[in-house]
Design a protein around this motif. Structure first.
Motif, mmCIF file in Angstrom:
data_model
loop_
_atom_site.group_PDB
_atom_site.id
_atom_site.type_symbol
_atom_site.label_atom_id
_atom_site.label_comp_id
_atom_site.label_asym_id
_atom_site.label_seq_id
_atom_site.Cartn_x
_atom_site.Cartn_y
_atom_site.Cartn_z
ATOM 1 N N ARG A 196 0.763 -1.298 -0.071
ATOM 2 C CA ARG A 196 -0.124 -0.132 -0.020
ATOM 3 C C ARG A 196 0.957 1.194 0.145
ATOM 4 O O ARG A 196 2.084 1.426 0.531
ATOM 5 N N SER A 197 0.314 2.193 -0.613
ATOM 6 C CA SER A 197 1.103 3.489 -0.708
ATOM 7 C C SER A 197 1.388 4.190 0.753
ATOM 8 O O SER A 197 2.595 4.488 0.754
ATOM 9 N N GLU A 198 0.785 3.865 1.510
ATOM 10 C CA GLU A 198 0.909 4.429 3.142
ATOM 11 C C GLU A 198 1.973 3.771 3.710
ATOM 12 O O GLU A 198 2.430 4.127 4.862
ATOM 13 N N ASP A 199 2.140 2.333 3.340
ATOM 14 C CA ASP A 199 3.307 1.550 3.820
ATOM 15 C C ASP A 199 4.584 1.635 3.410
ATOM 16 O O ASP A 199 5.687 1.050 3.596
ATOM 17 N N ARG A 200 4.603 2.507 2.234
ATOM 18 C CA ARG A 200 6.043 2.488 1.426
ATOM 19 C C ARG A 200 7.016 3.685 2.247
ATOM 20 O O ARG A 200 6.591 4.530 2.981
ATOM 21 N N ARG A 201 8.222 3.408 2.146
ATOM 22 C CA ARG A 201 9.306 4.140 2.710
ATOM 23 C C ARG A 201 9.849 5.392 1.745
ATOM 24 O O ARG A 201 10.008 5.145 0.462
ATOM 25 N N ASP A 202 9.882 6.471 2.373
ATOM 26 C CA ASP A 202 10.447 7.606 1.598
ATOM 27 C C ASP A 202 11.847 7.569 1.533
ATOM 28 O O ASP A 202 12.576 6.816 2.209
ATOM 29 N N GLY A 203 12.657 8.387 0.829
ATOM 30 C CA GLY A 203 13.930 8.523 0.837
ATOM 31 C C GLY A 203 14.687 7.892 -0.165
ATOM 32 O O GLY A 203 14.053 7.100 -0.955
ATOM 33 N N GLY A 204 16.011 8.046 -0.332
ATOM 34 C CA GLY A 204 16.862 7.431 -1.424
ATOM 35 C C GLY A 204 17.850 6.148 -0.951
ATOM 36 O O GLY A 204 17.359 5.453 -0.064
ATOM 37 N N LEU A 205 18.919 6.566 -1.232
ATOM 38 C CA LEU A 205 19.952 5.162 -1.089
ATOM 39 C C LEU A 205 20.354 5.317 0.360
ATOM 40 O O LEU A 205 20.261 4.035 1.160
ATOM 41 N N SER A 206 20.240 6.324 1.274
ATOM 42 C CA SER A 206 20.554 6.475 2.613
ATOM 43 C C SER A 206 19.454 5.729 3.229
ATOM 44 O O SER A 206 19.731 4.998 4.236
#
Length: 412
Positions: A196-206
């Motif tokens: 689900r969209s709300e369960d996804r994590r933001d951010g990049g490589l770090s």
């Protein structure tokens, strides 16, 4: 729910979806085992050594390990569907490149890419099940996937031998490419988004690196993952060395070896089927522990047999029982490990898979160090893998007991 739904809900996977996920996880084993009968012809045509041809297997396994570490955490950010389709498409192109390889260097590079991209099917299939299920249901579905996917190592050497004899080693890679095309079409047509969209994590490589750090700092996850990984090393030591032990030392023909390989793989499937059947009645940890105890006993007997003098029927029986016991370990250990990090199912699946195939890449050349006329490297590697898996299993029991004690104390 459509295949483009980005707000997926936690619903039990359909039988069709489980079959498709099993296919996605079966392609890498086929790409590992099917071309083995073509090694001599490959060395001759490409004008290279046997060790260089062996490197095509090692780099494929390294690609599988590294690919899972990249694709799993990435899927926690992007969802499961896009990385799976992209990975299947790249794997398709790499398979065609391997079939057309003009040199050993080109083939080695193509095999690495094939493994890296093919890792998507393995790591994301586990993540999709973890997204949609938990506990006993997860173990049952992992067990069912192993039953379906277990057909791959059974038929791979049989198909490979026939194909190499009829249309050559390049034909094997074309068949693998065709299977990858089917995998791609199935991913597009039948695999919906499960994160689900709300369960996804933001951010990049770090953020991805932090996610990996988070799962490896979870002691229960690490214990279950090491149990799975070193149990898998027991089987891969057998897979890598058994052609030499059973044929060169014990006198089986190529056809007899293929039959013995198939029977042993059937043992793994039987263990997985029993696990799936009992998941609602017996705790997963108890079944996993019983399987680990079994492989410690069988590998100890194999080690003794290797020292005093290996013989055919005791070896075949002990190998069958070893794989039967492993069927009680894989699905349960996988389910228990990923359940410890439900918020990072893709990353958890990735670390588990990376360790699994990374250790396999190390085991493969090690069991050949003693040459083709001794079983000692194989039985030692199997015995050590069983002992480490047992130590990790005991560790998981102690951590779980301590966790329960703390929980009981807090409730008082």
């Amino acid at each position: 729910m459509t295949t483009t739904d980005t707000n997926a809900v936690r619903t039990s996977p359909s039988a069709l979806l489980i079959g498709v996920l099993a296919l996605l996880t079966a392609v890498p084993p086929l790409a590992t085992d099917m071309y083995l009968p073509g090694f001599p012809a490959m060395a001759t045509e490409l004008g290279t050594s046997a060790s260089s041809i062996q490197l095509t297997l090692t780099t494929f396994l390294i690609g599988l390990a590294v690919g899972q570490l990249v694709i799993g955490p990435l899927s926690d950010k992007l969802g499961r569907r896009i990385p799976m389709i992209t990975g299947a498409a790249v794997c398709l192109a790499a398979g065609a490149a391997a079939a057309l390889a003009p040199s050993i260097e080109f083939l080695i590079a193509a095999r690495f890419v094939q493994g890296f991209a093919g890792a998507a099917g393995v790591v994301l299939s586990r993540a999709i099940i973890a997204d949609r299920t938990e506990g006993n249901q997860s173990a049952k579905l992992f067990g069912l996937m192993m039953i379906i996917g277990g057909v791959a190592p059974v038929i791979a050497p049989l198909i490979g031998g026939v194909v190499v004899d009829s249309i050559g080693w390049r034909g094997v890679f074309w068949i693998i490419t065709a299977l990858t095309a089917v995998m791609l079409l199935c991913a597009i047509s039948f695999v919906p988004e499960s994160l689900r969209s709300e369960d996804r994590r933001d951010g990049g490589l770090s953020e991805m690196i932090q996610g990996i750090g988070s799962v490896v700092r979870n002691p229960r996850y690490v214990a279950y993952t090491l149990t799975f990984t070193f149990a898998f090393s027991v089987m891969f030591a057998y897979i890598s060395a058994s052609p030499f032990v059973l044929q060169n030392m014990l006198g089986l023909s190529a056809g007899q070896y293929s039959a013995a390989f198939a029977v042993n793989a059937l043992g793994l499937m039987i263990g997985s089927a029993v696990t799936a059947k009992l998941a609602d009645r017996i705790p997963l940890h108890r079944m996993m522990s019983a399987g680990i105890g079994g492989i410690v006993v069988t590998t100890t007997l194999l080690l003794i047999l290797g020292i005093v003098g290996i013989s055919l029927w005791p070896t075949l029986i002990l190998l069958f029982l070893t794989l039967l016991c492993l069927g009680f370990v894989y699905a349960n250990a996988t389910s228990l490990a990923v359940a410890q990090v439900p918020h990072l199912a893709g990353t958890g699946s990735a670390v588990l898979g990376a360790l699994q195939f990374g250790l396999a890449a190390i085991i493969s050349p090690l069991v050949g160090l003693g040459g083709e006329d001794t079983a000692i490297p194989m039985v030692v590697a199997m015995f050590v893998g069983a002992l480490v898996a047992a130590a990790a299993c005991i560790r998981s029991s102690r951590i779980t007991a301590a966790h329960r004690k703390d929980a009981d104390t807090a409730s008082l």
